[in-house]
Design a protein around this motif. Structure first.
Motif, PDB file in Angstrom:
ATOM      1  N   ASP A 290       0.837  -1.197   0.000  1.00  0.00           N
ATOM      2  CA  ASP A 290       0.000   0.000   0.000  1.00  0.00           C
ATOM      3  C   ASP A 290       0.878   1.255   0.000  1.00  0.00           C
ATOM      4  O   ASP A 290       1.402   1.662   1.043  1.00  0.00           O
ATOM      5  CB  ASP A 290      -0.917  -0.030   1.229  1.00  0.00           C
ATOM      6  CG  ASP A 290      -1.844   1.175   1.282  1.00  0.00           C
ATOM      7  OD1 ASP A 290      -1.742   2.062   0.414  1.00  0.00           O
ATOM      8  OD2 ASP A 290      -2.684   1.215   2.207  1.00  0.00           O
TER       9      ASP A 290
ATOM     10  N   GLU B 258      -4.416   1.099  -7.498  1.00  0.00           N
ATOM     11  CA  GLU B 258      -5.383   1.599  -6.497  1.00  0.00           C
ATOM     12  C   GLU B 258      -4.688   2.133  -5.253  1.00  0.00           C
ATOM     13  O   GLU B 258      -5.271   2.908  -4.492  1.00  0.00           O
ATOM     14  CB  GLU B 258      -6.337   0.485  -6.054  1.00  0.00           C
ATOM     15  CG  GLU B 258      -7.166  -0.128  -7.156  1.00  0.00           C
ATOM     16  CD  GLU B 258      -6.456  -1.294  -7.848  1.00  0.00           C
ATOM     17  OE1 GLU B 258      -5.215  -1.429  -7.707  1.00  0.00           O
ATOM     18  OE2 GLU B 258      -7.135  -2.065  -8.531  1.00  0.00           O
ATOM     19  N   TYR B 259      -3.452   1.685  -5.010  1.00  0.00           N
ATOM     20  CA  TYR B 259      -2.733   2.092  -3.792  1.00  0.00           C
ATOM     21  C   TYR B 259      -1.427   2.799  -4.150  1.00  0.00           C
ATOM     22  O   TYR B 259      -0.412   2.640  -3.475  1.00  0.00           O
ATOM     23  CB  TYR B 259      -2.467   0.865  -2.907  1.00  0.00           C
ATOM     24  CG  TYR B 259      -3.727   0.115  -2.553  1.00  0.00           C
ATOM     25  CD1 TYR B 259      -4.735   0.728  -1.818  1.00  0.00           C
ATOM     26  CD2 TYR B 259      -3.925  -1.200  -2.952  1.00  0.00           C
ATOM     27  CE1 TYR B 259      -5.910   0.047  -1.500  1.00  0.00           C
ATOM     28  CE2 TYR B 259      -5.094  -1.890  -2.638  1.00  0.00           C
ATOM     29  CZ  TYR B 259      -6.079  -1.245  -1.919  1.00  0.00           C
ATOM     30  OH  TYR B 259      -7.240  -1.923  -1.609  1.00  0.00           O
TER      31      TYR B 259
ATOM     32  N   ARG C 241      -6.122  -7.535  -3.984  1.00  0.00           N
ATOM     33  CA  ARG C 241      -5.344  -6.595  -4.804  1.00  0.00           C
ATOM     34  C   ARG C 241      -3.844  -6.658  -4.513  1.00  0.00           C
ATOM     35  O   ARG C 241      -3.010  -6.361  -5.367  1.00  0.00           O
ATOM     36  CB  ARG C 241      -5.831  -5.168  -4.558  1.00  0.00           C
ATOM     37  CG  ARG C 241      -7.163  -4.880  -5.223  1.00  0.00           C
ATOM     38  CD  ARG C 241      -7.615  -3.488  -4.873  1.00  0.00           C
ATOM     39  NE  ARG C 241      -8.814  -3.127  -5.621  1.00  0.00           N
ATOM     40  CZ  ARG C 241      -9.623  -2.132  -5.279  1.00  0.00           C
ATOM     41  NH1 ARG C 241      -9.362  -1.419  -4.208  1.00  0.00           N
ATOM     42  NH2 ARG C 241     -10.682  -1.869  -6.006  1.00  0.00           N
TER      43      ARG C 241
ATOM     44  N   ARG D 273      -8.480  -5.768  -0.173  1.00  0.00           N
ATOM     45  CA  ARG D 273      -7.056  -5.472  -0.134  1.00  0.00           C
ATOM     46  C   ARG D 273      -6.219  -6.734  -0.314  1.00  0.00           C
ATOM     47  O   ARG D 273      -5.201  -6.718  -1.021  1.00  0.00           O
ATOM     48  CB  ARG D 273      -6.691  -4.778   1.192  1.00  0.00           C
ATOM     49  CG  ARG D 273      -7.096  -3.332   1.218  1.00  0.00           C
ATOM     50  CD  ARG D 273      -6.874  -2.700   2.581  1.00  0.00           C
ATOM     51  NE  ARG D 273      -7.009  -1.257   2.480  1.00  0.00           N
ATOM     52  CZ  ARG D 273      -6.003  -0.404   2.308  1.00  0.00           C
ATOM     53  NH1 ARG D 273      -4.764  -0.847   2.285  1.00  0.00           N
ATOM     54  NH2 ARG D 273      -6.211   0.883   2.187  1.00  0.00           N
TER      55      ARG D 273
END
Ligand code: CP
Length: 308
Positions: free
Chosen positions: A152, A179-180, A237, A234
């Motif tokens: 992340d 996305e992160y 992903r 999460r």
């Protein structure tokens, strides 16, 4: 000290030098602040930060009062600013672990004593100091060191490690799914510092490419404390960013594994790596104490000199 970015490169080096000296001689600075006191405010759980700050205070001759928000008037309507004013008349410093970074900023704006960010949703400077000390102990110098952070890229640990790498002249790769991806303004700030220190930051979504030249491979918990509802999403992903033996085998032979802890074994890092010969994780954790000691000593003595 709210963010690593609050520290210029020279100050950061001085803090690490002092922490290294304090690690060698833990009680050598016991007299300077004898009789003082710090408050450690927690709105979230903590093991390492809580115990290292309290022990650091004790080693500096001070007492530490752990303050849980819900047991204070702060948790029942008193404002952060009013709390900061009152604590400033009792204490030599206050440390704050909170959710919204604005809370630490409000505390610092209203306090006349040093405020240390003991973790907010966007920054974790105390952790980064311990990370740098562990890397410096292993590799001797930080400038030019290559490191990769996986997972992340928006996390507090990532933001602070990026700022620490920038100030130290390291070459950091951030490997995250789109996305992160790390926030643009955090990257811009780091690149501004890197223009002076000679460091660099590279972004990728490819974990294997990301570790090929990394001397340090940093894994980070996938699910933040306040987002348990995002666990499934999460985990799906971030699965490709797990640090396991297979990924570490793609890194140079000298590469070490980093993790700020607590870890979810088998998720972002495997037990084989965490407990293996290339793990620097326990050194990172151990270094929370001398770095906390160095931060408290530096901030409190500086503030006392300023207010004399
Ligand atoms: N790494 C870290 O800050 O640990 P704690 O949450 O246990 O304080």
């Amino acid at each position: 000290m709210l963010r690593v970015g609050d520290l210029d490169p020279e100050t950061l080096t001085e803090l690490l030098d002092l922490a290294a000296a304090m690690k060698q001689e833990p009680l050598g600075w016991e007299r300077d602040l004898r009789g003082g006191a710090i408050g450690c405010l927690f709105e979230k759980p903590s093991t390492r930060t809580r115990v290292s700050l309290a022990t650091a205070a004790q080693r500096l001759g001070m007492s530490a009062i752990v303050l849980n928000r819900d047991e204070m008037q702060l948790g029942h309507g008193e404002t952060v600013a009013d709390t900061a004013c009152v604590l400033s008349s009792f204490l030599d410093a206050v440390t704050v672990r909170t959710f919204d970074h604005a809370t630490v900023e409000q505390m610092a704006d209203a306090a006349t004593i040093p405020v240390v960010n003991a973790l907010s949703n966007t920054h974790h400077p105390c952790q980064s100091l311990a990370d740098l000390l562990a890397l410096r102990e292993r590799f001797g110098a930080l400038a030019g060191l290559t490191a990769t952070f996986l997972g992340d890229g928006t996390s507090n640990t990532c933001n602070s490690f990026l700022a620490a790498a920038a100030a130290s002249g390291m070459h950091l790769t951030l490997a995250s799914p789109p996305e992160y991806a790390t926030d643009a303004h955090v990257l811009a700030e780091a690149r501004e510092v890197m223009a002076q220190t000679g460091g660099s930051v590279t972004l990728t979504t490819e974990p294997i490419d990301a570790v090929r030249t990394a001397q340090a491979v940093y894994a980070e918990v996938w699910v933040p404390m306040d987002k348990p509802h995002e666990r499934e999403e999460r985990a799906a992903r971030l699965a490709a960013y797990r640090v396991d033996d297979a990924l570490l085998a793609r890194a140079p032979r000298e590469a070490v594994a980093l993790h700020c802890l607590p870890a979810v074994r088998g998720e972002e890092i495997t037990s084989e790596v965490l407990d293996g010969p290339r793990s620097l994780v326990w050194n990172q954790a151990a270094n929370r104490l001398p770095t906390a000691q160095a931060v408290l000593h530096t901030l409190i003595t500086t503030n006392r000199q300023r207010t004399v």
